[in-house]
Design a protein around this motif. Sequence first.
Motif, PDB file in Angstrom:
ATOM      1  N   LYS A  39      -1.001  10.186   2.486  1.00 35.42           N
ATOM      2  CA  LYS A  39      -1.588  10.693   3.723  1.00 35.42           C
ATOM      3  C   LYS A  39      -2.456   9.595   4.312  1.00 35.42           C
ATOM      4  O   LYS A  39      -3.127   8.875   3.604  1.00 35.42           O
ATOM      5  CB  LYS A  39      -2.439  11.950   3.454  1.00 35.42           C
ATOM      6  CG  LYS A  39      -2.923  12.669   4.699  1.00 35.42           C
ATOM      7  CD  LYS A  39      -1.784  13.261   5.499  1.00 35.42           C
ATOM      8  CE  LYS A  39      -2.293  14.035   6.715  1.00 35.42           C
ATOM      9  NZ  LYS A  39      -1.184  14.508   7.564  1.00 35.42           N
ATOM     10  N   GLY A  40      -2.458   9.463   5.605  1.00 40.13           N
ATOM     11  CA  GLY A  40      -3.251   8.420   6.232  1.00 40.13           C
ATOM     12  C   GLY A  40      -2.471   7.790   7.358  1.00 40.13           C
ATOM     13  O   GLY A  40      -1.744   8.470   8.094  1.00 40.13           O
ATOM     14  N   SER A  41      -2.581   6.486   7.468  1.00 40.09           N
ATOM     15  CA  SER A  41      -1.933   5.803   8.591  1.00 40.09           C
ATOM     16  C   SER A  41      -0.418   5.775   8.453  1.00 40.09           C
ATOM     17  O   SER A  41       0.293   5.643   9.451  1.00 40.09           O
ATOM     18  CB  SER A  41      -2.464   4.370   8.703  1.00 40.09           C
ATOM     19  OG  SER A  41      -2.192   3.650   7.504  1.00 40.09           O
ATOM     20  N   LYS A  42       0.093   5.903   7.211  1.00 39.44           N
ATOM     21  CA  LYS A  42       1.539   5.773   7.023  1.00 39.44           C
ATOM     22  C   LYS A  42       2.198   7.025   6.464  1.00 39.44           C
ATOM     23  O   LYS A  42       3.155   7.546   7.021  1.00 39.44           O
ATOM     24  CB  LYS A  42       1.817   4.588   6.087  1.00 39.44           C
ATOM     25  CG  LYS A  42       1.402   3.239   6.649  1.00 39.44           C
ATOM     26  CD  LYS A  42       1.953   2.090   5.827  1.00 39.44           C
ATOM     27  CE  LYS A  42       1.412   2.060   4.424  1.00 39.44           C
ATOM     28  NZ  LYS A  42       1.918   0.886   3.665  1.00 39.44           N
ATOM     29  N   LEU A  72       0.821  -1.225   0.000  1.00 42.23           N
ATOM     30  CA  LEU A  72       0.000   0.000   0.000  1.00 42.23           C
ATOM     31  C   LEU A  72       0.849   1.266   0.000  1.00 42.23           C
ATOM     32  O   LEU A  72       1.574   1.559   0.957  1.00 42.23           O
ATOM     33  CB  LEU A  72      -0.971   0.028   1.185  1.00 42.23           C
ATOM     34  CG  LEU A  72      -1.985  -1.126   1.239  1.00 42.23           C
ATOM     35  CD1 LEU A  72      -2.870  -1.000   2.484  1.00 42.23           C
ATOM     36  CD2 LEU A  72      -2.836  -1.140  -0.020  1.00 42.23           C
ATOM     37  N   GLU A 113       0.814   5.242   0.100  1.00 41.44           N
ATOM     38  CA  GLU A 113      -0.064   6.309   0.587  1.00 41.44           C
ATOM     39  C   GLU A 113       0.729   7.602   0.713  1.00 41.44           C
ATOM     40  O   GLU A 113       1.930   7.579   0.991  1.00 41.44           O
ATOM     41  CB  GLU A 113      -0.652   5.962   1.956  1.00 41.44           C
ATOM     42  CG  GLU A 113      -1.498   4.709   1.989  1.00 41.44           C
ATOM     43  CD  GLU A 113      -1.977   4.364   3.392  1.00 41.44           C
ATOM     44  OE1 GLU A 113      -2.877   3.530   3.506  1.00 41.44           O
ATOM     45  OE2 GLU A 113      -1.437   4.933   4.368  1.00 41.44           O
ATOM     46  N   ASN A 118      -2.644   6.546  -6.127  1.00 42.55           N
ATOM     47  CA  ASN A 118      -3.003   6.869  -4.743  1.00 42.55           C
ATOM     48  C   ASN A 118      -2.320   8.148  -4.276  1.00 42.55           C
ATOM     49  O   ASN A 118      -2.827   8.855  -3.402  1.00 42.55           O
ATOM     50  CB  ASN A 118      -2.610   5.727  -3.798  1.00 42.55           C
ATOM     51  CG  ASN A 118      -3.297   4.426  -4.133  1.00 42.55           C
ATOM     52  OD1 ASN A 118      -4.262   4.414  -4.890  1.00 42.55           O
ATOM     53  ND2 ASN A 118      -2.790   3.328  -3.590  1.00 42.55           N
ATOM     54  N   VAL A 119      -1.148   8.424  -4.868  1.00 40.63           N
ATOM     55  CA  VAL A 119      -0.383   9.621  -4.503  1.00 40.63           C
ATOM     56  C   VAL A 119      -0.721  10.789  -5.427  1.00 40.63           C
ATOM     57  O   VAL A 119      -1.038  11.894  -4.979  1.00 40.63           O
ATOM     58  CB  VAL A 119       1.135   9.324  -4.552  1.00 40.63           C
ATOM     59  CG1 VAL A 119       1.931  10.607  -4.291  1.00 40.63           C
ATOM     60  CG2 VAL A 119       1.490   8.252  -3.538  1.00 40.63           C
ATOM     61  N   SER A 138       5.450   4.440   3.599  1.00 42.35           N
ATOM     62  CA  SER A 138       4.973   3.496   2.587  1.00 42.35           C
ATOM     63  C   SER A 138       6.132   2.924   1.785  1.00 42.35           C
ATOM     64  O   SER A 138       6.227   1.707   1.566  1.00 42.35           O
ATOM     65  CB  SER A 138       4.003   4.188   1.622  1.00 42.35           C
ATOM     66  OG  SER A 138       2.840   4.615   2.274  1.00 42.35           O
TER      67      SER A 138
END
Length: 487
Positions: free
Chosen positions: A284-287, A280, A282, A314-315, A292
């Motif tokens: 922005k978010g959990s990581k 995954l 990413e 996603n980016v 990432s």
Amino acid sequence: MKVLVVTGRLARSEVIKAVRDAHIDGIEVGVLDVDVAAFINSKKLISYLKERENLDFDMILVSGLITSDFSEVEEKFSIPVRLGPKHAYDLRYVLPLLGEVELSKEIPACVLLAEHMRKRALDDVSSYERDAVPSFTLRNVKIGGNSRMKVLAEVVDADKLDSHELCEKVRYFVENGADMIDLGISFDADENDVKRCVKHVRKVVGCPVSVDTLSPELILAGVEAGCDLVLSINNNVMDELEEFEESIAYVVVPDNGHGIMENLEKARSMGAKKLIADPLLEIKGSKGLVKSIQDYIEFRIRDKKTPLFFGVGNVVELFDADSVGMNAVLSAIGYELGVSILFTPEYSPKTRGSVRELWLSSCMMVLSKIRNTPPKDLGIDLLVLKEKRRRPSLPSSCGCVEGVERDIWRRDPKGSYTINISDDGYIIARHTDGWCVRGRSAKEVYDTILERDGISYIEHALYLGKELARAELALKLGRSYAQDDIF
């Protein structure tokens, strides 16, 4: 090869410098009695050659900007005359290739060699891919191993499109370089929606097709309809699936409490043979982006063979920046991580063209590898607004009259025009009487308007030229266009 490069007085120093930088023996520079090299014609060149003692040359190169016919020169002196590059600076790149390419009497060398370099680059990529050894194949498309990174283009909410819209979107992706098509399935879709999408796409393209959903029921419907790839499965999905099809590839993702390695092992234990790992990506978010990428690095250290999925979109979709540079950099990062699939939905207007950009950057990374060079000077590139070499510019003259914008407007008795662009790449100028002109370039449109005697005032002609040029630029850059609006 002995070559005489002829030029005018103004470009003399630039031509001499370019010839020296080329480091090629047998090149001589001749300066004619003319200021601008583009004004050299057959008569001037014959006069110059008559005064020379040494005419032992295999070729004469003239400026690529010249449109004169030099047949008389060739007949009189038995020396072929060919067009060099449009700009003296590019001689340093053209001269070393003289033995490889036959130059033209009509096409400037810089244009001719650019196409030659592009063809050679793409031939090299094709040859590399032909010999590559993959981890597995999907409908003859090589995945993983040392094969080229493949571009997977997603049709977002594919089930909400009618058959015509869906097929047109898929054709557009494939024409722009997509190696595989991903059908993004909405949350409220049912099994029949999935089957319909897969079957329609199967009729128009022969490349691998994936079904993009976390619903076990919809995954099974896609497999039954003939998809080649499933996005995505995690521990929860696997708990609801009884078995895996050996011929289908599955993208495995981590979930809460279950890491990517654990989920891959579970999929293998359930019979999956073709697996692709997606740690995954990413922004922005959990990581976040750096974490990432670190996950990808750590995965590749532990597992050096399983193909990797890289969600570039996603980016790029979540970053307000031009996609071309971001796609290039992320592709280079993906290449160094050993990524096999570059994914993009090309969903928002700002990411339009991402499929083409990712395909080109994938090819560039292959060329960088086989030529052992940085991804530059390859014959293909992703330069859109920037340029590798600037043309010479002139200093602002103190003798110029300062331009002043004036609010002058009067209605043209021959009518007005509404200008727009079409989705299939045309500039359209519609007259107030209802007739319209369409063309691929501004020149095609305004030449036709002039031919129809459709304009009377010079200020109207200047205005039309400005707007038509803006419309053409919008088409070239893949942007929208609105007459009189800010570009």
